[in-house]
Design a protein around this motif. Sequence first.
Motif, PDB file in Angstrom:
ATOM      1  N   TYR A 133       0.833  -1.205   0.000  1.00 21.85           N
ATOM      2  CA  TYR A 133       0.000   0.000   0.000  1.00 21.85           C
ATOM      3  C   TYR A 133       0.872   1.261   0.000  1.00 21.85           C
ATOM      4  O   TYR A 133       0.735   2.132   0.854  1.00 21.85           O
ATOM      5  N   LEU A 134       1.770   1.333  -0.979  1.00 26.05           N
ATOM      6  CA  LEU A 134       2.623   2.510  -1.094  1.00 26.05           C
ATOM      7  C   LEU A 134       1.757   3.732  -1.386  1.00 26.05           C
ATOM      8  O   LEU A 134       0.903   3.700  -2.275  1.00 26.05           O
ATOM      9  N   PRO A 135       1.952   4.839  -0.658  1.00 21.73           N
ATOM     10  CA  PRO A 135       1.190   6.059  -0.962  1.00 21.73           C
ATOM     11  C   PRO A 135       1.588   6.610  -2.320  1.00 21.73           C
ATOM     12  O   PRO A 135       2.631   6.256  -2.885  1.00 21.73           O
ATOM     13  N   ILE A 136       0.735   7.490  -2.867  1.00 23.35           N
ATOM     14  CA  ILE A 136       0.983   8.044  -4.193  1.00 23.35           C
ATOM     15  C   ILE A 136       2.328   8.750  -4.256  1.00 23.35           C
ATOM     16  O   ILE A 136       3.056   8.649  -5.246  1.00 23.35           O
ATOM     17  N   ASN A 137       2.668   9.492  -3.201  1.00 21.84           N
ATOM     18  CA  ASN A 137       3.933  10.218  -3.204  1.00 21.84           C
ATOM     19  C   ASN A 137       5.095   9.226  -3.223  1.00 21.84           C
ATOM     20  O   ASN A 137       5.266   8.417  -2.316  1.00 21.84           O
ATOM     21  N   PHE A 138       5.898   9.289  -4.282  1.00 18.47           N
ATOM     22  CA  PHE A 138       6.994   8.331  -4.452  1.00 18.47           C
ATOM     23  C   PHE A 138       8.340   8.927  -4.090  1.00 18.47           C
ATOM     24  O   PHE A 138       9.379   8.363  -4.398  1.00 18.47           O
ATOM     25  N   VAL A 139       8.364  10.103  -3.428  1.00 14.46           N
ATOM     26  CA  VAL A 139       9.617  10.730  -3.024  1.00 14.46           C
ATOM     27  C   VAL A 139       9.646  10.853  -1.502  1.00 14.46           C
ATOM     28  O   VAL A 139       9.279  11.889  -0.946  1.00 14.46           O
ATOM     29  N   PRO A 140      10.024   9.808  -0.782  1.00 15.07           N
ATOM     30  CA  PRO A 140      10.157   9.937   0.664  1.00 15.07           C
ATOM     31  C   PRO A 140      11.337  10.834   1.008  1.00 15.07           C
ATOM     32  O   PRO A 140      12.143  11.198   0.150  1.00 15.07           O
ATOM     33  N   ASP A 141      11.446  11.207   2.259  1.00 18.02           N
ATOM     34  CA  ASP A 141      12.515  12.116   2.691  1.00 18.02           C
ATOM     35  C   ASP A 141      13.822  11.337   2.811  1.00 18.02           C
ATOM     36  O   ASP A 141      14.382  11.190   3.877  1.00 18.02           O
ATOM     37  N   TYR A 142      14.317  10.839   1.660  1.00 21.03           N
ATOM     38  CA  TYR A 142      15.480   9.960   1.694  1.00 21.03           C
ATOM     39  C   TYR A 142      16.729  10.660   2.187  1.00 21.03           C
ATOM     40  O   TYR A 142      17.626  10.052   2.739  1.00 21.03           O
ATOM     41  N   ALA A 143      16.803  12.004   1.982  1.00 20.63           N
ATOM     42  CA  ALA A 143      18.001  12.726   2.388  1.00 20.63           C
ATOM     43  C   ALA A 143      18.016  13.047   3.867  1.00 20.63           C
ATOM     44  O   ALA A 143      19.019  13.486   4.408  1.00 20.63           O
TER      45      ALA A 143
END
Length: 335
Positions: A230-240
């Motif tokens: 169930y990945l949310p639509i936003n595909f840019v997590p706060d990886y930095a």
Amino acid sequence: MYFPEFSVRAPLRAFLLLTLVTGCAHAHTFSLSWDNDLLLGLDQGYTNGVRLSYLSSPSSDQNAGSARLSRAAGQWLKGLPGIDPESQNQAVSFSLRQLMVTPEDISREQPSRDDLPYAGFLFLSSTAWSWDADSITGYGMHLGLVGPESGAEASQKWVHTLTGSEEPRGWDDQLGTDVVGGLQGTHARKLWRSGRKGQLEQELAWVGSARVSSFRSNARVGWIWRTGRYLPINFVPDYAGTSSTVGLPAALNDAGRGWSVFIGLGLEYVPYSYLEENADPYQFEESPVLAQVGIGVTWQWQNLQTALILRATTGEEQSNKESFSFGTLSLTWAY
């Protein structure tokens, strides 16, 4: 704990006012992030940061009062690359952020001139976002204070008292008062996806950003891989791991109850750094090219999401090449 009247309370009041004027209907999103190197057992370099963020309702929500602001932002910025009010959603975020850097040895009342100086920063920022299932774009601005008025000294001493850590003794020698600000832009696009909702999913995306600022001008490019259910639509997590609001838009849309694991790799070019330009008499020279890596996990349930991110950057300080490493805890919720 004492916070100077202007340094913290005034920006906080401004932040609360910004959230109120966007409307009082449902579908608001809030996020609280905390960076600290103590999460990795360290206490040096970038030592602490806190960000409180608010996101207005998406422009497609016809019942939310704050969606009017989102639609207005989309129309105002529709001539810019990546902004399409006809086929994308828009929203506006507001953030209040405080961060600090300290030398490695915080026990000294007179910090070593061969190390980083004590420095505190306090910022207000706003970003207009536009996104769909495959891309996300944001344009924003920020304005802030450097120096004692940032409240960084009081914040660090309170955190160290709370955690039983050593008291920092060199804040009397911190960088002086200054006003900084600038503009920034971000764009990310999904490259590959597999799996279906409710099953194991995987995604690969790239993200690029640029900032022109009297605090820190930079350009970044990075790649993010994530997997989960169930990945949310936003595909840019706060990886930095820098408490970015890029994770706010659509962070909880259709998320259901699920989890994710992600890895991010990035490069950053820094042509200007306020810390380097104003560090005299400290012998601090920042490397203009930095490599970054971040790993993290998230868990979401309905309108709540939590995340833990661990991040490392190659030597910010060119003289000793030590890395800046810290962890980030974040909580995002919508109502």
